[in-house]
Design an enzyme around this catalytic site. Structure first.
Site, PDB file in Angstrom:
ATOM      1  N   ASN A  44       8.309  -3.113  -0.228  1.00  0.00           N
ATOM      2  CA  ASN A  44       8.032  -2.129   0.809  1.00  0.00           C
ATOM      3  C   ASN A  44       9.340  -1.433   1.223  1.00  0.00           C
ATOM      4  O   ASN A  44      10.176  -2.014   1.897  1.00  0.00           O
ATOM      5  CB  ASN A  44       7.390  -2.901   1.984  1.00  0.00           C
ATOM      6  CG  ASN A  44       7.061  -2.014   3.149  1.00  0.00           C
ATOM      7  OD1 ASN A  44       7.574  -0.915   3.272  1.00  0.00           O
ATOM      8  ND2 ASN A  44       6.199  -2.523   4.018  1.00  0.00           N
ATOM      9  N   GLN A  45       9.484  -0.159   0.807  1.00  0.00           N
ATOM     10  CA  GLN A  45      10.728   0.589   1.098  1.00  0.00           C
ATOM     11  C   GLN A  45      10.938   0.732   2.609  1.00  0.00           C
ATOM     12  O   GLN A  45      12.069   0.784   3.077  1.00  0.00           O
ATOM     13  CB  GLN A  45      10.681   1.980   0.445  1.00  0.00           C
ATOM     14  CG  GLN A  45      11.226   2.022  -0.980  1.00  0.00           C
ATOM     15  CD  GLN A  45      12.561   1.292  -1.150  1.00  0.00           C
ATOM     16  OE1 GLN A  45      13.531   1.554  -0.439  1.00  0.00           O
ATOM     17  NE2 GLN A  45      12.619   0.338  -2.075  1.00  0.00           N
ATOM     18  N   GLY A  46       9.839   0.770   3.356  1.00  0.00           N
ATOM     19  CA  GLY A  46       9.931   0.874   4.817  1.00  0.00           C
ATOM     20  C   GLY A  46      10.682  -0.309   5.400  1.00  0.00           C
ATOM     21  O   GLY A  46      11.470  -0.164   6.326  1.00  0.00           O
TER      22      GLY A  46
ATOM     23  N   GLY B 298      -0.131  -1.102   9.604  1.00  0.00           N
ATOM     24  CA  GLY B 298      -0.952  -2.316   9.701  1.00  0.00           C
ATOM     25  C   GLY B 298      -1.789  -2.367  10.971  1.00  0.00           C
ATOM     26  O   GLY B 298      -2.525  -1.432  11.299  1.00  0.00           O
TER      27      GLY B 298
ATOM     28  N   ASP C  98      -0.816  -2.335  14.083  1.00  0.00           N
ATOM     29  CA  ASP C  98      -0.151  -1.804  15.291  1.00  0.00           C
ATOM     30  C   ASP C  98      -1.098  -1.122  16.282  1.00  0.00           C
ATOM     31  O   ASP C  98      -1.000  -1.367  17.491  1.00  0.00           O
ATOM     32  CB  ASP C  98       0.974  -0.835  14.912  1.00  0.00           C
ATOM     33  CG  ASP C  98       2.240  -1.566  14.490  1.00  0.00           C
ATOM     34  OD1 ASP C  98       2.353  -2.768  14.779  1.00  0.00           O
ATOM     35  OD2 ASP C  98       3.115  -0.929  13.882  1.00  0.00           O
TER      36      ASP C  98
ATOM     37  N   ASP D  60       7.996 -12.969   5.647  1.00  0.00           N
ATOM     38  CA  ASP D  60       6.547 -13.012   5.600  1.00  0.00           C
ATOM     39  C   ASP D  60       6.055 -12.899   7.034  1.00  0.00           C
ATOM     40  O   ASP D  60       6.638 -13.501   7.941  1.00  0.00           O
ATOM     41  CB  ASP D  60       6.034 -14.304   4.954  1.00  0.00           C
ATOM     42  CG  ASP D  60       4.586 -14.145   4.521  1.00  0.00           C
ATOM     43  OD1 ASP D  60       4.247 -13.100   3.924  1.00  0.00           O
ATOM     44  OD2 ASP D  60       3.772 -15.049   4.775  1.00  0.00           O
TER      45      ASP D  60
END
Ligand code: IMP
Length: 200
Positions: free
Chosen positions: A9-11, A155, A157, A70
């Protein structure tokens, strides 16, 4: 120190770059070292086990000091679900919006005082030279809304309201969310861990 942030995930790479700004640390992503296609199965039964499985595997493949994490959302009224399965909740047919809707529908009729939940994150750092392994845990407590609010973040949020706030994470920008988020709280322990690794 060069630190591999082992995530597809580049974010997240960008997020850790922000969180570790100010430390004498060069952050490298999997793509930067040609490991962008290496997938590691999360076969553990806890956040900690999965973070360590990933950090060990990528440290071995790269021979670099490696960070993996994780995380997920733990909902009390659902006996801790989706927990470590947060990214896969409802199976492969669902996207993030579908997973949020599934969560809301599984909580239909549950009153606010019983909609307690927390986000949890374990960050693991492994040094393949010495075999040293460190973990850091972060958690943020809150409630699951009855409907989505806000469009920021990712996700779950928009359906999670942290304790002490009237807004969801989906209504906050990253400068408000990061200092109190599970990932932010865990990351606050990283300077000490990286210092220790340098001293090992
Ligand atoms: P992983 O840590 O990359 O395995 O992701 C775990 C899953 O938990 C993500 O795909 C999201 O669905 C959820 N999750 C973890 N952290 C957050 C967060 O900060 N906001 C919203 N959802 C999150």
């Amino acid at each position: 120190m060069r630190l591999l942030v082992a995530t597809q995930n580049q974010g997240k790479v960008a997020e850790y770059q922000n969180l570790l700004a100010g430390l004498d640390c060069e952050i490298v992503g999997l793509g930067d070292i040609g490991l962008g296609d290496l997938d590691v199965d999360e076969t553990g039964t806890t956040f900690e086990a999965n973070a360590l499985i990933k950090a060990r595997a990528y440290a071995q493949a790269s021979n670099m000091i490696t960070l993996s994490d994780d995380s997920g959302i733990v909902v009390d009224a659902l006996n801790g679900e989706p927990g470590i399965y947060s990214a896969r909740y409802g199976g492969p047919g669902l996207d993030n919006a579908g997973r949020r809707q599934l969560l809301l529908s599984n909580l239909l009729g549950v009153p606010d005082e019983k909609r307690t939940a927390h986000f949890a994150c374990v960050i693991a750092v492994v040094d393949p030279q010495t075999g040293a392994e460190y973990t850091a845990y972060g958690q943020v407590d809150g409630h699951i809304m009855t409907e989505e609010r806000g469009t920021s973040g990712f996700g779950y949020d928009p359906v999670f309201r942290p304790l002490g706030d009237t807004r969801t994470f989906g209504q906050m920008d990253s400068s408000e969310k990061d200092p109190i988020s599970h990932r932010g709280v865990a990351a606050q322990q990283l300077p000490a861990i990286l210092k220790q690794i340098e001293a090992d």
